[in-house]
Design an enzyme around this catalytic site. Structure first.
Site, PDB file in Angstrom:
ATOM      1  N   CYS A   1       0.417   3.853   2.632  1.00 55.43           N
ATOM      2  CA  CYS A   1       0.908   2.919   3.962  1.00 55.43           C
ATOM      3  C   CYS A   1       2.377   3.549   4.332  1.00 55.43           C
ATOM      4  CB  CYS A   1       0.626   1.899   4.010  1.00 55.43           C
ATOM      5  SG  CYS A   1      -1.270   1.409   4.008  1.00 55.43           S
TER       6      CYS A   1
ATOM      7  N   CYS B   1       0.808  -1.258  -0.087  1.00 60.95           N
ATOM      8  CA  CYS B   1      -0.080  -0.027  -0.243  1.00 60.95           C
ATOM      9  C   CYS B   1       0.764   1.169  -0.052  1.00 60.95           C
ATOM     10  CB  CYS B   1      -0.822  -0.286   1.163  1.00 60.95           C
ATOM     11  SG  CYS B   1      -1.688   1.539   1.760  1.00 60.95           S
TER      12      CYS B   1
END
Length: 111
Positions: free
Chosen positions: A39, A36
């Site tokens: 993230c 991600c």
């Protein structure tokens, strides 16, 4: 995950209650995954906060490894940060957030 900040606790189904529900401090939980992008942007911000902040505990949940924990908290978008105090959820942010904004949330929960 082995290069994770020493100040951040990795959560799994078997240590969640001990580390979060029974924590003496407020807890900030980062739901994330290695693939991600946002993230990966948020991660160093949390590392900095975890190094600077004493009155709050920082934890991470890898949603690929712990889909049950993600489902339990209705986390379907990552990164999601959950804030917990005395075992009760007090707040949630979704997506990347700048450090100043997270600092404000942390100050509120600590206050």
């Amino acid at each position: 995950s082995h290069n994770m900040s020493a100040n951040i606790t990795e959560l799994h189904a078997d240590n969640f209650e001990r580390e979060v529900v029974n924590a003496d401090l407020p807890v900030c939980i980062d739901f994330w995954a290695p693939w991600c992008g946002p993230c990966r942007m948020l991660s160093p911000v949390l590392d900095e906060l975890a190094a600077e902040e004493t009155g709050i505990k920082f934890c991470k949940v890898n949603v690929d490894e712990e889909p049950g924990l993600a489902a339990q908290f209705g986390v379907n978008t990552i990164p999601t940060l959950l804030f917990s105090k005395n075992g009760t959820l007090t707040g949630r942010t979704v997506g990347f957030r700048p450090k100043a904004e997270l600092q404000k949330l942390i100050d509120e929960i600590k206050g």
